[in-house]
Design a protein around this motif. Sequence first.
Motif, PDB file in Angstrom:
ATOM      1  N   LYS A 177      -6.943   6.740   3.498  1.00  0.00           N
ATOM      2  CA  LYS A 177      -6.717   5.383   4.003  1.00  0.00           C
ATOM      3  C   LYS A 177      -6.335   4.434   2.870  1.00  0.00           C
ATOM      4  O   LYS A 177      -5.495   3.549   3.043  1.00  0.00           O
ATOM      5  N   TYR A 178      -6.921   4.618   1.696  1.00  0.00           N
ATOM      6  CA  TYR A 178      -6.571   3.775   0.553  1.00  0.00           C
ATOM      7  C   TYR A 178      -5.099   3.960   0.174  1.00  0.00           C
ATOM      8  O   TYR A 178      -4.386   2.982  -0.080  1.00  0.00           O
ATOM      9  N   LEU A 179      -4.647   5.223   0.142  1.00  0.00           N
ATOM     10  CA  LEU A 179      -3.254   5.485  -0.203  1.00  0.00           C
ATOM     11  C   LEU A 179      -2.313   4.915   0.851  1.00  0.00           C
ATOM     12  O   LEU A 179      -1.250   4.371   0.523  1.00  0.00           O
ATOM     13  N   LEU A 180      -2.684   5.026   2.123  1.00  0.00           N
ATOM     14  CA  LEU A 180      -1.856   4.484   3.194  1.00  0.00           C
ATOM     15  C   LEU A 180      -1.772   2.964   3.133  1.00  0.00           C
ATOM     16  O   LEU A 180      -0.710   2.373   3.319  1.00  0.00           O
ATOM     17  N   LYS A 181      -2.888   2.320   2.856  1.00  0.00           N
ATOM     18  CA  LYS A 181      -2.921   0.856   2.834  1.00  0.00           C
ATOM     19  C   LYS A 181      -2.134   0.284   1.669  1.00  0.00           C
ATOM     20  O   LYS A 181      -1.479  -0.760   1.800  1.00  0.00           O
ATOM     21  N   ASN A 182      -2.172   0.971   0.528  1.00  0.00           N
ATOM     22  CA  ASN A 182      -1.595   0.390  -0.690  1.00  0.00           C
ATOM     23  C   ASN A 182      -0.261   0.999  -1.098  1.00  0.00           C
ATOM     24  O   ASN A 182       0.346   0.544  -2.069  1.00  0.00           O
ATOM     25  N   GLY A 183       0.192   2.020  -0.365  1.00  0.00           N
ATOM     26  CA  GLY A 183       1.484   2.621  -0.696  1.00  0.00           C
ATOM     27  C   GLY A 183       2.619   1.807  -0.120  1.00  0.00           C
ATOM     28  O   GLY A 183       3.075   2.071   1.007  1.00  0.00           O
ATOM     29  N   ASP A 184       3.109   0.852  -0.872  1.00  0.00           N
ATOM     30  CA  ASP A 184       4.110  -0.090  -0.365  1.00  0.00           C
ATOM     31  C   ASP A 184       5.407   0.581   0.060  1.00  0.00           C
ATOM     32  O   ASP A 184       6.061   0.138   1.005  1.00  0.00           O
ATOM     33  N   ILE A 185       5.823   1.636  -0.646  1.00  0.00           N
ATOM     34  CA  ILE A 185       7.089   2.289  -0.285  1.00  0.00           C
ATOM     35  C   ILE A 185       6.840   3.733   0.169  1.00  0.00           C
ATOM     36  O   ILE A 185       7.752   4.550   0.181  1.00  0.00           O
TER      37      ILE A 185
END
Length: 450
Positions: free
Chosen positions: A395-403
């Motif tokens: 979830k952290y990677l999904l929330k903060n992965g802008d591109i």
Amino acid sequence: MAEVQAKRVNRDRISALPDAILYHILSFLKTEDIVMTIFLSRRWKNIWASVPSLDFCDEENPDTISFSRFIDNVLFFRDSTDIQKFRLHSTSVEDFDRVCGWIGAAIRRNVAELNPSVEYYGDDNEPQIFELPQSVFTSKTLRVLHLWSSFTIDAPASGCFSNLKSLFVFIDRPVTNSMEKLFSSCPVLEDLCIHGNDGMYGDEAVLNFTVSAPELKTLKVDLYTHKHYEKCNFRIAAPKLENFHLSQDPSTDCYLENVKSLVRVTIDLQDHFAGEDCLFFIHGTALLAVISNVIYLSLSAHCLKGCCVPFFDKLSRLELVLYNCYYWELLKELLRRSPKLEFLVIELKDFMCPGASSDHEWSPPESVPKCLLTKIKTVSIRGFKGKLDEMDMAKYLLKNGDILKMMTFHTKDLLRTKEELYKELSMCQWVQRIVKLNFTLTIRMMAFHV
């Protein structure tokens, strides 16, 4: 008409092939099988004598006398055609002078690939040492060499291996200084593979060697032993090295010098007790520092928590194997120190190192890594089960992965249903943008497309 069709059906199409194609087909067979083709028809009577590859193995013919006579006859009756590949695997022939004669015959036929594995154990159950014949070193045509024996080397002072490009060495019981002499005799070597198994060390064995190869581009080192030893280290001096693979159990000391051209590196340190060795962290830190300019990195190690992770300024693809010991901290450090990372592969393995904590709660970094905001396009997570800490990390990677464009989950043992996972992960969208999630689940894979 029926008779003509019958003749067409019964026609031997293989025998009608050109000699060059038949040679190529037969080169994939053992020499004993190739020689047996003389009984097929008159067309095949002399084909075997020109096949460019010879493969002798006494695994199915342990009779030393008949095996040796067979090799003698094949080499005697063979025509003058050059030998492309010569493979000899024997555990029964004790006459090493005779073996040297066979190898010499291959060298005189301009052999390009030589693969001798000669093992013979004496009455004391100790392996006999095989000395490589001088003709091997001075061959002008030899390009590929495999060495599987307990061997010793008496190399000439100059003119060794003038065209040898690839070298594979299997270490069982290394003879003193033989490794050093061998690796210093290959001026144009481009590919080197060093492999050792469980029997390579004695109770107080020491294995030290230096690889100094000015043209070396690919180096693979696989050393496995469950025995303890006094000291084992090797030094690599290869200014043109591009690909480096290191796999060890337990860990040894590896020093790389002047390897600024590195592109791909694979490191697999399988020592389960490395965390109990204070020197492991020192050597681990030094090893990571010297490979910090790579573009593609595959890293697997149990206890790198105490190592100082350098900045990987060029790293574009990271494949990281994480065990149940310390693993989230290592992931966060690598994300923080890899500003150009675009492709991330995480493999989760269930293994608890001695002394490691069983608490694996995910805690986000103090600040979002730059690569996650500006570079990372795809994330793949293998061994995903849907545990709480795994879900928090995803979830952290999904929330903060802008591109971020795609996140793929590979799993066999989901702890929750796909509906539950989809519902929870689909809530990770930023309010400021519309994110479309395409969810699919198979036995092995669950994928989200952002």
